[in-house]
Design an enzyme around this catalytic site. Structure first.
Site, PDB file in Angstrom:
ATOM      1  N   ASP A 126      91.976  37.381  83.244  1.00  0.00           N
ATOM      2  CA  ASP A 126      92.360  36.010  82.932  1.00  0.00           C
ATOM      3  C   ASP A 126      91.322  35.093  83.559  1.00  0.00           C
ATOM      4  OD1 ASP A 126      94.691  36.570  81.475  1.00  0.00           O
ATOM      5  OD2 ASP A 126      95.923  36.641  83.271  1.00  0.00           O
ATOM      6  N   ASP A 148      95.701  35.299  75.078  1.00  0.00           N
ATOM      7  CA  ASP A 148      96.933  34.566  75.393  1.00  0.00           C
ATOM      8  C   ASP A 148      97.014  33.279  74.573  1.00  0.00           C
ATOM      9  OD1 ASP A 148      97.442  36.488  77.378  1.00  0.00           O
ATOM     10  OD2 ASP A 148      96.535  35.262  78.949  1.00  0.00           O
TER      11      ASP A 148
END
Length: 176
Positions: A126, A148
């Site tokens: 991330d 995402d």
């Protein structure tokens, strides 16, 4: 029939684009930003590009579970679910064009993160970190990635398109 197949295959391009962009951006982050550091920031500290690993799923849910349970819950089950989604996608002739594209964006995001869960044992990469100004008790929104983003944006579009379809269907039924 050929048009029907084309209308189902073309949106898969979005799934492939999401997977490729997701994996390229994650590879760049891994190459140039050490884990748990900030690579760069924009607009003061509103948007930061950082490098963190998430062994769980959304909001780090399940991050402390055993590797075996995480692998089953976050890799095997999502692959089965995405397989079912693709099966329904190809069998259904009632999805609108927007719904097909949205579903493919979600599928691309899903597979982008599954690739990380399988090939990056330390967790999903991330890197997008946004200031949230204390809303919902969060100073910063949980860090996320391209996959995402695709899942969330396309999920919202899909829900809105279903709501619009239902409203149109109800209005059409009232006019008869």
């Amino acid at each position: 029939m050929e048009k029907n197949i084309k209308s189902k295959l073309l949106p898969l391009v979005l799934a492939v684009v999401v997977i490729v962009l997701d994996q390229i951006t994650k590879a760049l982050v891994c190459r140039f930003i050490p884990v748990n550091t900030i690579g760069t920031q924009f607009l003061g500290d509103f948007l930061r590009i950082i490098h963190v690993r998430n062994p769980g799923v959304a909001f780090s849910f399940g991050a402390r579970w055993s590797d075996a349970v995480r692998r089953l819950a976050f890799s095997v089950i999502p692959i089965i679910v995405l397989g079912i989604v693709l099966s329904v996608y190809f069998r259904n002739n009632d999805f609108t064009k927007l719904q097909r594209w949205a579903i493919c964006g979600i599928v691309g995001g899903g597979f982008g993160n599954i690739i990380d869960r399988i090939f990056r044992p330390s967790g999903v990469v991330d890197f997008i970190d946004v200031k949230f100004y204390g809303l919902f008790g969060l100073e910063r929104w949980p860090t996320f990635n391209v996959a995402d983003s695709a899942v969330v944006v396309c999920g919202i579009l899909l829900v809105i398109s279903f709501i619009v379809s239902i409203i149109k269907e109800k209005k059409g039924g009232e006019e008869e």
